[in-house]
Write an enzyme that holds these catalytic residues in place. Structure first.
Site, short mmCIF file in Angstrom:
data_model
loop_
_atom_site.label_atom_id
_atom_site.label_comp_id
_atom_site.label_asym_id
_atom_site.label_seq_id
_atom_site.Cartn_x
_atom_site.Cartn_y
_atom_site.Cartn_z
N THR A 95 0.87 -1.18 0.00
CA THR A 95 0.00 0.00 0.00
C THR A 95 0.90 1.22 0.00
O THR A 95 1.66 1.44 0.96
CB THR A 95 -0.89 0.02 1.26
N LYS A 137 -7.99 1.60 -2.99
CA LYS A 137 -7.70 1.18 -1.61
C LYS A 137 -7.86 2.35 -0.64
O LYS A 137 -8.48 2.21 0.42
CB LYS A 137 -6.28 0.62 -1.57
N LYS A 179 -2.03 5.15 8.54
CA LYS A 179 -1.22 5.21 7.32
C LYS A 179 -2.12 5.46 6.09
O LYS A 179 -1.85 6.34 5.28
CB LYS A 179 -0.44 3.88 7.13
P1 NAD Z 1 5.98 -5.79 7.40
O1 NAD Z 1 6.71 -4.63 7.99
O2 NAD Z 1 5.62 -6.95 8.26
O3 NAD Z 1 6.82 -6.36 6.14
C1 NAD Z 1 7.55 -5.57 5.25
C2 NAD Z 1 8.82 -6.36 4.91
O4 NAD Z 1 9.55 -5.64 3.91
C3 NAD Z 1 9.76 -6.53 6.11
O5 NAD Z 1 10.04 -7.91 6.30
C4 NAD Z 1 11.02 -5.74 5.71
O6 NAD Z 1 12.20 -6.31 6.20
C5 NAD Z 1 10.93 -5.83 4.20
N1 NAD Z 1 11.70 -4.78 3.51
C6 NAD Z 1 11.71 -3.45 3.75
N2 NAD Z 1 12.53 -2.82 2.87
C7 NAD Z 1 13.03 -3.78 2.07
C8 NAD Z 1 13.93 -3.76 0.98
N3 NAD Z 1 14.48 -2.63 0.54
N4 NAD Z 1 14.23 -4.93 0.38
C9 NAD Z 1 13.68 -6.10 0.81
N5 NAD Z 1 12.82 -6.18 1.84
C10 NAD Z 1 12.52 -5.04 2.47
O7 NAD Z 1 4.66 -5.16 6.72
P2 NAD Z 1 3.33 -5.96 6.27
O8 NAD Z 1 2.35 -5.92 7.38
O9 NAD Z 1 3.71 -7.24 5.62
O10 NAD Z 1 2.77 -4.93 5.16
C11 NAD Z 1 3.32 -4.85 3.86
C12 NAD Z 1 2.46 -3.92 3.02
O11 NAD Z 1 1.12 -4.43 2.99
C13 NAD Z 1 2.36 -2.49 3.56
O12 NAD Z 1 2.40 -1.60 2.49
C14 NAD Z 1 1.02 -2.47 4.27
O13 NAD Z 1 0.45 -1.17 4.32
C15 NAD Z 1 0.22 -3.42 3.38
N6 NAD Z 1 -0.93 -4.04 4.06
C16 NAD Z 1 -0.78 -4.61 5.29
C17 NAD Z 1 -1.87 -5.19 5.91
C18 NAD Z 1 -1.73 -5.82 7.29
O14 NAD Z 1 -2.77 -6.11 7.91
N7 NAD Z 1 -0.52 -6.07 7.78
C19 NAD Z 1 -3.12 -5.20 5.28
C20 NAD Z 1 -3.23 -4.65 4.01
C21 NAD Z 1 -2.12 -4.08 3.41
#
Ligand code: NAD
Length: 293
Positions: A94, A169, A244
């Site tokens: 997102t 979204k 966010k």
């Molecule tokens: P998270 O922080 O658990 O995971 C993100 C991952 O990206 C981490 O493991 C981090 O180490 C990795 N990362 C960061 N920079 C990086 C890079 N340069 N190279 C490789 N890896 C890298 O976050 P999440 O909860 O998995 O969310 C991910 C996305 O999904 C976000 O944009 C969030 O807004 C969206 N989202 C999350 C949810 C939820 O309920 N968690 C729901 C809908 C959408």
């Protein structure tokens, strides 16, 4: 089955990779976190040493990263230069609409198809493979991605051109943030007026106040058994995530000229709620602040 590079193995990306593997796809995975990479390798993914290595020689690359800054850096710094011609790029993070469009344009300039495909459904949806994907990009790219996205989700909707997935979204989540506050205010007022919450629920759930925040995710405890209000507001969907998305909506409103006064107010109220130490609680817990607790 496809050869897929997957970058970003967090709370969402980790289970999404497991569903791709379960469907028989070959996944090369990368994350900056060694622990998350270890978990993906245990699940059956090949371990890549960089985003570029995960992306090289694949049919498709999927990313699930925190925000626009990481998405811009990973695509323009590594992925676009590393993939073979014909590789399909799909960002499921997102992010702000401007970042989605900028990265899509960079991919297009390199002759690559790119989609923005943010999701709703949270970690539970990622684990169960029941996410909803909101997809922006060309019809041809959408048709290529749809079967792969269906292995991680139940509903896959083509929303329009690149950026349209992110637009859908943030519009949806702005509606949700505002309506959760509206439902909370209804129950707060009802309480002051001595109204039984069960009676308010019985009436409003069948009247014009009916909405998802009321009937599926009721912030007042004891009325919808599956709602986080019945488990001390454990998420679910965290208040930090809601904030966010509301901030992304405000950014988009400012650049597009849309008037979203209630979206602005919802963003301010969620900032207060998060700053009071509730960022990791479910977003429906905002009813406690509205009731002054
Ligand atoms: P998270 O922080 O658990 O995971 C993100 C991952 O990206 C981490 O493991 C981090 O180490 C990795 N990362 C960061 N920079 C990086 C890079 N340069 N190279 C490789 N890896 C890298 O976050 P999440 O909860 O998995 O969310 C991910 C996305 O999904 C976000 O944009 C969030 O807004 C969206 N989202 C999350 C949810 C939820 O309920 N968690 C729901 C809908 C959408």
């Amino acid at each position: 089955m496809a050869k897929i590079g997957f970058i970003g193995l967090g709370n969402m990306g980790g289970p999404m990779v497991r569903n791709l593997l379960k469907a028989g796809h070959a996944v090369a995975a990368f994350d900056l976190s060694a622990a998350r990479l270890d978990q993906a390798a245990k699940d059956g993914a090949a371990r890549a040493r960089s985003a570029a290595e995960a992306a090289g020689g694949r049919d498709a690359v999927i990313t699930m990263l925190p925000a626009g800054a990481q998405v811009r850096a990973v695509y323009t710094g590594e992925v676009i230069g590393a993939v073979s011609p014909g590789t399909l790029l799909v960002d499921c993070s997102t992010v702000d609409v401007a970042s989605a469009r900028a990265v899509g344009a960079a991919a297009g300039a390199a002759g690559l198809d790119m989609l923005d495909a943010p999701v709703s459904g949270g970690v539970a949806g990622a684990e169960a493979g029941t996410l909803t994907f909101m997809v922006g990009g060309s019809a041809g790219a959408f048709a290529r991605a749809e079967p792969v996205l269906k292995t991680m989700g139940k509903t896959v909707v083509h929303a329009g051109a690149i950026g349209a997935g992110q637009a859908a979204k943030i519009c949806n989540n702005m509606i949700l943030g505002i309506s959760m506050i509206a439902v909370s205010e209804g129950f707060a007022l009802g309480e002051k007026l001595g109204l039984d919450p069960a009676k308010l629920f019985e009436i409003s759930s069948k009247s014009s106040g009916q909405c998802w925040a009321l009937t599926t995710y009721c912030p007042e405890p004891g009325l919808v058994p599956t709602a986080p209000s019945n488990r001390e507001y454990r998420p679910g969907f965290s208040a930090a995530m809601m904030l966010k998305d509301l901030r992304l909506a405000q950014e988009a409103a400012a650049t597009s000229g849309a008037a979203t006064p209630l979206g602005a107010e919802a963003s301010a109220l969620y900032a207060l709620y998060c700053n009071a130490g509730n960022a990791e609680s479910d977003f429906s817990g905002i009813i406690r602040m509205i009731k002054g607790r």
